[in-house]
Enzyme design. Structure first.
Site, mmCIF file in Angstrom:
data_model
loop_
_atom_site.group_PDB
_atom_site.id
_atom_site.type_symbol
_atom_site.label_atom_id
_atom_site.label_comp_id
_atom_site.label_asym_id
_atom_site.label_seq_id
_atom_site.Cartn_x
_atom_site.Cartn_y
_atom_site.Cartn_z
ATOM 1 N N CYS A 97 30.313 34.136 38.394
ATOM 2 C CA CYS A 97 30.880 35.520 38.816
ATOM 3 C C CYS A 97 30.218 35.432 40.428
ATOM 4 O O CYS A 97 30.248 34.732 41.283
ATOM 5 C CB CYS A 97 31.045 36.044 38.377
ATOM 6 S SG CYS A 97 33.050 36.714 38.150
ATOM 7 N N ARG A 134 42.024 34.939 48.857
ATOM 8 C CA ARG A 134 41.335 34.879 47.554
ATOM 9 C C ARG A 134 41.469 33.912 47.085
ATOM 10 O O ARG A 134 42.440 32.818 47.092
ATOM 11 C CB ARG A 134 41.822 35.959 46.501
ATOM 12 C CG ARG A 134 41.106 36.794 46.059
ATOM 13 C CD ARG A 134 41.769 37.561 44.794
ATOM 14 N NE ARG A 134 40.571 37.923 43.704
ATOM 15 C CZ ARG A 134 39.826 38.803 44.045
ATOM 16 N NH1 ARG A 134 38.854 39.290 43.893
ATOM 17 N NH2 ARG A 134 38.180 38.707 43.171
ATOM 18 N N HIS A 206 33.234 31.427 37.764
ATOM 19 C CA HIS A 206 33.074 32.742 36.060
ATOM 20 C C HIS A 206 33.238 32.727 35.019
ATOM 21 O O HIS A 206 33.509 31.532 34.731
ATOM 22 C CB HIS A 206 34.312 33.527 37.237
ATOM 23 C CG HIS A 206 34.932 33.586 36.080
ATOM 24 N ND1 HIS A 206 36.117 34.774 36.824
ATOM 25 C CD2 HIS A 206 36.794 32.988 35.378
ATOM 26 C CE1 HIS A 206 37.392 34.280 36.483
ATOM 27 N NE2 HIS A 206 37.196 33.139 35.299
#
Lengths: 251, 436
Positions: A97, A134, A206
């Site tokens: 992550c 993102r 992640h």
């Protein structure tokens, strides 16, 4: 000989965002299935140096901003130096992550604030605010040589899911973990994903990284045994048909 | 423009209904909104009795319970279709209710609102009751972090107190789940009337804390909360020893209103619905009577008869919901096989990492067969492999359903735990009808 490993799990209550526990479950079961005993050492605010030093492999999961704010001082000042000693000795670790942001020199937030990292990995991370989107989605990457464990099943790929806003740039002191085939990876520019320092892996994938990447799980176990018992120990091949099916489904 | 928007929206309603397109839940609203972006506000000005239900889990069931109680009292109610909980879904519900002249007809409007959309909806719509059920991690790839949602809720609700620019001052009652510290923090600073519900039943405490929790550190000061007991996830009797944020005194407790359906989470839904009904001045006696006739919303503990076998569907879409579904199945007197279906489409969330936060370990000694299916059957299968329990994996849902039904004895129940899109698929196969 009865082998035994201690798995150190950093702040299970605060650094568990989305299925991170899967990595601990996989490490534990894959040891148990081979007759290797496992103890889980939860590392949190109260954990003292001696207990951290007893760990043979370290895992760190992801944390949301508020949770990261709660752990960061304790992690940097109280746990960081011990962890660094362990990694220097070759103790393996896996950080998923936002780990690249945590382990590097610093992380610059979207509004320009500089957060000091653990400084174990030679890399820096930045958040470009809204100017860079993102990175969210399934990922595939090709791992660098060196993760093959003698006598065990192997694939050149790792699969995962990334969900991060920051971008990480590697320095000369670390090697990339893998080459991006699908997804964004460290920064979406240089094609690198994650970083490796000694036997410690940091990646942007992640959550549950190890279930669908059993070769990396076994590499961590084999390194942990090698460092603890100071000799190469052959691992028994497990039936990984379902693991590879799940892995290949993502390719 | 309002009239044109009404006309166009109603026309789309009519067409999708006649042609059975099954898209009447959002499209009429979408078209009307494009023609008249202020249509939601215009509708809400006509109607004072608007009730909003927001939170991660329990929205659809709570809406259905409130509706059941109000209808029992002879009141007419309009609600949005389950899952159609964005602006277009709300407008569609208003359009269904309104005449061709745009006038609303029902006494009450109850809307479930997507947690991320609530702040936006509060800018245009003035509810007289808002229920905040709970906040759990759900589809991180879509909703983001729990903390961010809570902050936005608080910001939007504080604006209600002062009356926001487009809407005149209005008295809204906010009903809050006292057992969820994060939701309590949201309501803490509000000047408007805030009322609380909580279970207050120590016999429902779990022996241990679950792994899937979100707010076990104080949402205000960051210290570790202490728990006198936990019902599930981080819901329980909590307190912060440092900043003194505490579990508020509650206005209703679980004993006051028995839940008509199994599952601890349904006790919360029952309490939330009962508090809304009390605000509408319905007597406790009538609320209890009305709930006796409650039938579950589709896919939420819904019972279906399939090929002479009994089937129960428990929508399970995030770690907390899934844990509670498993708990309900395991504690039920009705035994039978379990079918787990995991999809990763947009309504489910494309990231299936969360299955590792679900305590599937509770299935370890399950005596009946377990079936695994869905787009991500391998991931789910892998999760169960690491539990050490036997299971059957099927690539095809119809085949999986057939096999599972065959394994279900006449006196048994087939338990199906699907994610959202999987639930729609399961229902389509079992009932032959399309929902959304």
């Amino acid at each position: 000989m009865n082998f035994k490993l201690v798995v150190g799990w950093l702040y299970p209550e605060l650094m568990s965002t989305y299925g991170d526990r899967g990595n601990i479950i996989v490490l534990t079961k894959r040891c148990e299935w081979r007759g290797i005993g496992v103890d889980i050492q939860m590392i949190d605010f109260k954990t003292v140096r001696k207990n951290i030093e007893s760990c043979n492999v370290i895992f760190g999961g992801g944390s949301q901003d508020r949770q990261q704010g709660i752990v960061i001082d304790d992690l940097r000042t109280k746990k960081g130096p011990v962890l660094k000693e362990l990694f220097e000795k070759g103790v393996p670790g896996l950080f998923v992550c936002g780990a690249p942001q945590l382990l590097g020199h610093y992380y610059m937030t979207g509004d320009g604030k500089v957060l000091e990292g653990l400084g174990i990995f030679d890399m820096e991370s930045k958040h470009f605010g809204k100017s860079k989107p993102r990175c969210i989605g399934n990922t595939i990457a090709e791992i660098e040589a060196g993760f093959r464990v003698q006598g065990l099943g192997y694939r050149k790929t790792v699969v995962g899911f990334e969900n991060h806003g920051g971008r990480t740039y590697l320095g000369a002191g670390v090697k990339p973990f893998a080459k991006v085939m699908k997804g964004c990876g460290n920064n979406g520019e240089d094609g690198t994903e994650g970083a490796v320092y000694k036997n410690c892996i940091a990646c942007y994938s992640h959550g549950p990284f190890l279930p669908k990447n059993p070769h990396i799980a076994d590499w961590l176990i084999s390194k942990a045994l090698e460092v603890k018992y100071k000799k190469k120990i052959l691992l028994k091949q497990l039936d990984d048909a379902l693991e590879w099916q799940a892995h290949e489904f993502m390719l | 423009m309002f009239q044109i928007a009404i006309f166009a929206g109603k026309l789309v309603c009519l067409i999708s209904k006649t042609l059975r397109l099954g898209a009447g839940a959002t499209w009429p609203g979408e078209i009307a909104l494009r023609l008249d972006p202020a249509i939601l506000q215009k509708f809400s000005k006509q109607q004072k009795n608007i009730i909003l239900i927001a939170g991660t889990n329990g929205k659809t069931t709570t809406v259905k319970m409130v509706e059941t109680i109000l209808r029992y009292k002879g009141l007419s109610v309009q609600h949005n279709a389950s899952g159609a909980n964005l602006n277009n879904g709300l407008v569609s519900a208003f359009l269904t209710d309104a005449g061709w002249n745009g006038r609303l007809t029902s006494d009450y409007f109850i809307f479930e609102v997507d947690e991320a959309t609530l702040p936006n909806i509060l800018k245009t719509l003035m509810p007289n009751i808002i229920v905040l059920t709970n906040l759990f991690r759900d589809q991180l790839d879509r909703y983001g972090e729990v903390d961010v949602i809570a902050e936005k809720w608080q910001e939007a609700l504080l604006k209600l107190d002062t009356g926001n620019q487009s809407i005149k001052m209005h008295q809204t009652v906010v009903i809050i789940n006292a057992d969820d510290p994060h939701v309590v923090l949201v309501g803490e600073k509000l000047a408007t009337t805030v009322k609380y519900f909580g279970l207050e039943d120590a016999s429902l405490f779990l022996p241990n804390m679950q792994h899937a929790t979100d707010t076990i550190y104080c949402p205000r000061c960051g210290s570790r909360l202490t728990f006198g007991g936990v019902y599930f996830s981080h819901l329980g009797k909590w307190a912060c020893g440092k900043c003194r944020l505490t579990h508020p005194r509650v206005d209703v407790i679980s004993r006051d209103f028995p839940s008509p359906i199994e599952g601890v989470y349904n006790r919360y839904n029952t309490l939330a619905a009962a508090m809304v009904a009390k605000e509408v001045e319905i007597s406790d006696h009538d609320i209890r009577e009305a709930l006796k006739n409650f039938t579950p919303a589709f896919g939420r503990m819904e019972e279906i008869d399939a090929e002479g076998k009994r089937v129960k569907i428990l929508l399970s879409k995030n770690p907390t919901g899934f844990n509670e579904s498993l708990r309900t199945v395991l504690s039920s007197k009705q035994k039978g096989p379990i079918l787990l279906v995991l999809n990763d489409r947009i309504p489910d969330g494309t990231d299936v990492s969360w299955i590792w936060d679900v305590d599937f370990e509770t299935l370890k000694n399950y005596k009946e067969k377990i079936f695994v299916c869905g787009d991500r059957q391998y991931d789910l299968g892998l999760r169960l492999k690491y539990v050490g329990t036997a299971f059957n994996m099927h690539g095809n849902l119809e085949e999986a359903l057939q096999k599972a039904l065959k394994e279900t004895q006449k006196d048994q129940m087939l338990w199906i735990l699907p994610t959202y899109s999987a639930m729609l698929d399961v229902r389509k196969i079992l009932t032959g009808k399309k929902i959304l």
